[in-house]
Write a protein that holds these residues in place. Structure first.
Motif, PDB file in Angstrom:
ATOM      1  N   ARG A   1       0.850  -1.182   0.000  1.00 44.82           N
ATOM      2  CA  ARG A   1       0.000   0.000   0.000  1.00 44.82           C
ATOM      3  C   ARG A   1       0.895   1.244   0.000  1.00 44.82           C
ATOM      4  N   GLN A   2       0.695   2.118  -0.988  1.00 50.36           N
ATOM      5  CA  GLN A   2       1.520   3.300  -1.135  1.00 50.36           C
ATOM      6  C   GLN A   2       1.067   4.412  -0.190  1.00 50.36           C
ATOM      7  N   ASP A   3       1.887   5.443  -0.074  1.00 46.83           N
ATOM      8  CA  ASP A   3       1.554   6.554   0.810  1.00 46.83           C
ATOM      9  C   ASP A   3       0.298   7.288   0.365  1.00 46.83           C
ATOM     10  N   ASP A   4      -0.027   7.212  -0.935  1.00 49.57           N
ATOM     11  CA  ASP A   4      -1.238   7.880  -1.423  1.00 49.57           C
ATOM     12  C   ASP A   4      -2.480   6.994  -1.317  1.00 49.57           C
ATOM     13  N   GLY A   5      -2.343   5.799  -0.741  1.00 48.67           N
ATOM     14  CA  GLY A   5      -3.472   4.900  -0.544  1.00 48.67           C
ATOM     15  C   GLY A   5      -3.648   3.864  -1.621  1.00 48.67           C
ATOM     16  N   SER A   6      -2.993   4.005  -2.759  1.00 46.14           N
ATOM     17  CA  SER A   6      -3.090   3.016  -3.830  1.00 46.14           C
ATOM     18  C   SER A   6      -2.272   1.779  -3.474  1.00 46.14           C
ATOM     19  N   VAL A   7      -2.450   0.712  -4.240  1.00 51.73           N
ATOM     20  CA  VAL A   7      -1.719  -0.535  -4.011  1.00 51.73           C
ATOM     21  C   VAL A   7      -0.895  -0.869  -5.245  1.00 51.73           C
ATOM     22  N   LYS A   8       0.344  -1.242  -5.042  1.00 44.74           N
ATOM     23  CA  LYS A   8       1.183  -1.747  -6.113  1.00 44.74           C
ATOM     24  C   LYS A   8       1.528  -3.210  -5.838  1.00 44.74           C
ATOM     25  N   ALA A   9       1.731  -3.954  -6.924  1.00 45.56           N
ATOM     26  CA  ALA A   9       2.096  -5.370  -6.819  1.00 45.56           C
ATOM     27  C   ALA A   9       3.437  -5.585  -7.509  1.00 45.56           C
ATOM     28  N   PHE A  10       4.278  -6.378  -6.882  1.00 47.95           N
ATOM     29  CA  PHE A  10       5.599  -6.675  -7.426  1.00 47.95           C
ATOM     30  C   PHE A  10       5.881  -8.173  -7.322  1.00 47.95           C
ATOM     31  N   LEU A  11       6.760  -8.640  -8.179  1.00 42.83           N
ATOM     32  CA  LEU A  11       7.356  -9.950  -7.967  1.00 42.83           C
ATOM     33  C   LEU A  11       8.174  -9.861  -6.694  1.00 42.83           C
ATOM     34  N   ASN A  12       7.948 -10.760  -5.768  1.00 39.85           N
ATOM     35  CA  ASN A  12       8.630 -10.720  -4.474  1.00 39.85           C
ATOM     36  C   ASN A  12      10.024 -11.303  -4.631  1.00 39.85           C
ATOM     37  N   SER A  13      10.872 -10.526  -5.297  1.00 43.37           N
ATOM     38  CA  SER A  13      12.198 -11.020  -5.671  1.00 43.37           C
ATOM     39  C   SER A  13      13.149  -9.847  -5.860  1.00 43.37           C
ATOM     40  N   CYS A  14      14.293  -9.899  -5.194  1.00 40.30           N
ATOM     41  CA  CYS A  14      15.298  -8.852  -5.302  1.00 40.30           C
ATOM     42  C   CYS A  14      15.913  -8.839  -6.706  1.00 40.30           C
ATOM     43  N   SER A  15      16.189  -7.667  -7.206  1.00 35.50           N
ATOM     44  CA  SER A  15      16.760  -7.541  -8.557  1.00 35.50           C
ATOM     45  C   SER A  15      18.202  -8.012  -8.639  1.00 35.50           C
ATOM     46  N   HIS A  16      18.828  -8.259  -7.498  1.00 36.73           N
ATOM     47  CA  HIS A  16      20.218  -8.697  -7.475  1.00 36.73           C
ATOM     48  C   HIS A  16      20.321 -10.190  -7.774  1.00 36.73           C
ATOM     49  N   ARG A  17      20.002 -11.021  -6.793  1.00 32.99           N
ATOM     50  CA  ARG A  17      20.123 -12.461  -6.983  1.00 32.99           C
ATOM     51  C   ARG A  17      18.786 -13.166  -6.810  1.00 32.99           C
ATOM     52  N   GLY A  18      17.705 -12.381  -6.819  1.00 31.94           N
ATOM     53  CA  GLY A  18      16.375 -12.978  -6.841  1.00 31.94           C
ATOM     54  C   GLY A  18      15.814 -13.392  -5.501  1.00 31.94           C
ATOM     55  N   ALA A  19      16.466 -13.030  -4.392  1.00 34.11           N
ATOM     56  CA  ALA A  19      16.002 -13.463  -3.075  1.00 34.11           C
ATOM     57  C   ALA A  19      14.621 -12.882  -2.758  1.00 34.11           C
ATOM     58  N   ARG A  20      13.886 -13.612  -1.910  1.00 29.37           N
ATOM     59  CA  ARG A  20      12.589 -13.139  -1.448  1.00 29.37           C
ATOM     60  C   ARG A  20      12.801 -11.915  -0.560  1.00 29.37           C
ATOM     61  N   LEU A  21      11.984 -10.879  -0.788  1.00 30.26           N
ATOM     62  CA  LEU A  21      12.178  -9.632  -0.071  1.00 30.26           C
ATOM     63  C   LEU A  21      11.397  -9.557   1.234  1.00 30.26           C
ATOM     64  N   LEU A  22      10.135  -9.939   1.194  1.00 28.86           N
ATOM     65  CA  LEU A  22       9.274  -9.834   2.362  1.00 28.86           C
ATOM     66  C   LEU A  22       8.581 -11.163   2.631  1.00 28.86           C
ATOM     67  N   GLU A  23       8.211 -11.367   3.884  1.00 28.02           N
ATOM     68  CA  GLU A  23       7.487 -12.574   4.289  1.00 28.02           C
ATOM     69  C   GLU A  23       6.197 -12.173   4.993  1.00 28.02           C
ATOM     70  N   GLY A  24       5.130 -12.931   4.772  1.00 34.91           N
ATOM     71  CA  GLY A  24       3.892 -12.719   5.497  1.00 34.91           C
ATOM     72  C   GLY A  24       3.273 -11.366   5.234  1.00 34.91           C
ATOM     73  N   SER A  25       2.995 -10.628   6.286  1.00 34.62           N
ATOM     74  CA  SER A  25       2.388  -9.314   6.158  1.00 34.62           C
ATOM     75  C   SER A  25       2.873  -8.433   7.296  1.00 34.62           C
ATOM     76  N   GLY A  26       2.696  -7.136   7.141  1.00 34.44           N
ATOM     77  CA  GLY A  26       3.140  -6.219   8.170  1.00 34.44           C
ATOM     78  C   GLY A  26       3.248  -4.817   7.636  1.00 34.44           C
TER      79      GLY A  26
END
Length: 410
Positions: free
Chosen positions: A94-119
């Motif tokens: 959820r962005q600061d303006d209230g909208s939602v963006k979706a991404f591949l949960n993968s770092c652009s470096h070596r592809g690692a998972r960025l976030l887990e669960g919710s928070g």
């Protein structure tokens, strides 16, 4: 623009309740139910066993909007939630303006998972592998020890963004980074039906994942007909429903989204009344249960008589005989503890009906089909949503209708 689209949600709720209740009353009086105009149909077993067809269905679902989460699960700015949609790790922010963006949960470096669960996210999204950081909107902001890593352009290495939209308390994602999503065109005149569910005022009370060794379309069909209610749900839901009296309506482009409603016992007394208009004027709640089929794989059960909603998403597995159901129970966000205690028995009853009764039927069907000893299944004219669900999926894949009439002498 349709007449319905110009109504307020309250007016539409009233008119829909009256119109559908009248249809149920007329069915009770006539001893009928909504029926498919083509009558009894035969569905080939290959619709549930063909690996090429199963692969095509999975591929199709990567190109259309899918329900990824509910709005309440990203309650405020900088909140996030991760989801696995098929085999794709998705990160919703959820962005600061209230909208939602979706991404591949993968770092652009070596592809690692960025976030887990919710928070909630602090200043940056930080990779736990090498600590590269990203903004909420997906731009690469920093590279750890850049002098040693080597030259890399920050502006060219942001997160992979996926098309995303939020409507009616639901967050939709398309699993194609190059795709374009026009969610309003996709929903069409089904949007007002979703609005009637008021999902933006509900919160998730329970969430489950139900894997089964069955074809996803076999599991799907149980949500689309009330013919089974008195038998399968004899110990749970049967006491409240007439069984085998329902309505079917199609909405949206190509009629791909459905609304089916199932008569409850109150309709019998209503059908015996001399003044039907007085009955309709006095409605306090709809005397039927509503199931919305949001194509291609989401079912929203929205009973009017109790403040609770169920959202079930069915995902085809890698093999034709595999599927996973993601099951959410939702309650009003501002429910008191006493009110929660009131709805908990119904919540548990419905959970039992789905997990232990509906889904208990399907493995046996699946085994019989896979045995090769039955080449088809019958679908009654009293199960119009089942026939149409198969047709809609076939048309989306550019195939002819898979069903055929019953052969003479059968």
């Amino acid at each position: 623009m349709t007449i319905e689209s110009t109504m307020s949600t309250g007016d539409l709720a009233t008119e829909t309740r009256r119109a559908l209740t009248l249809r149920h009353i007329e069915h009770i009086r006539a001893g009928t139910t909504d029926a498919h105009p083509d009558g009894v149909r035969v569905i080939p077993a290959s619709e549930y066993t063909d690996p090429e067809l199963a692969a095509a269905e999975r591929a199709l679902m990567h190109t259309v909007p899918l329900v990824a989460a509910t709005s309440s699960e990203l309650a405020g700015p900088r909140s996030y939630r991760t989801e696995m949609l098929f085999d794709v790790p998705v990160m919703l922010v959820r962005q600061d303006d209230g909208s939602v963006k979706a991404f591949l949960n993968s770092c652009s470096h070596r592809g690692a998972r960025l976030l887990e669960g919710s928070g909630e996210i602090g200043k940056r999204i930080s990779c736990s592998y090498h600590a590269w950081t990203y903004s909420l909107s997906g731009e690469l902001k920093s590279v750890t020890q850049p002098a040693k890593f080597g030259k890399v352009e920050l502006c060219d290495n942001g997160l992979v963004e996926l098309p995303c939209a939020e409507r009616y308390g639901l967050i939709f994602v398309m699993l194609d980074a190059q795709g374009e999503m026009d969610i309003d065109a996709y929903l069409g005149d089904f949007g007002p039906q979703l609005a009637l569910c008021n999902l933006d005022t509900f919160t998730v009370a329970d969430e489950r994942t139900l894997p089964h060794d069955v074809n996803w379309k076999l599991a799907m069909c149980g949500y689309l007909e009330s013919y089974h209610v008195k038998v399968v749900h004899a110990k749970t839901l049967a006491a409240a429903f007439i069984g085998n009296v329902s309505t079917h309506d199609a909405f949206g482009p190509d009629g791909r989204h459905f609304r089916t409603t199932w008569s409850m016992n109150e309709v019998v007394d209503m059908a015996e009344a001399d003044d039907v208009e007085a009955v309709l004027d006095g409605l306090q709640y709809a005397p039927y249960n509503t199931v919305l089929y949001l194509w291609p794989n989401t079912f929203i059960t929205a009973p009017d008589f109790i403040g609770i909603r169920f959202i079930n998403r069915l995902f085809p597995g890698h093999q034709p005989h595999e599927q996973i159901t993601h099951y959410r129970t939702m309650i009003p966000a501002h429910m008191t503890d006493d009110e929660r205690a009131t709805v908990e028995p119904f919540q548990q009853l419905t959970r039992t009906a789905v997990e232990e009764e509906d889904y208990a039927q399907v493995p046996g069907i699946n085994r019989a089909i896979r045995s090769g000893l039955r080449d088809s299944l019958l679908v009654g004219e009293n199960e119009p949503s089942v026939t149409e669900a198969h047709r809609v999926m076939a048309r989306a894949l550019g195939r002819p209708n898979p069903d055929r009439p019953v052969a003479p002498g059968k």
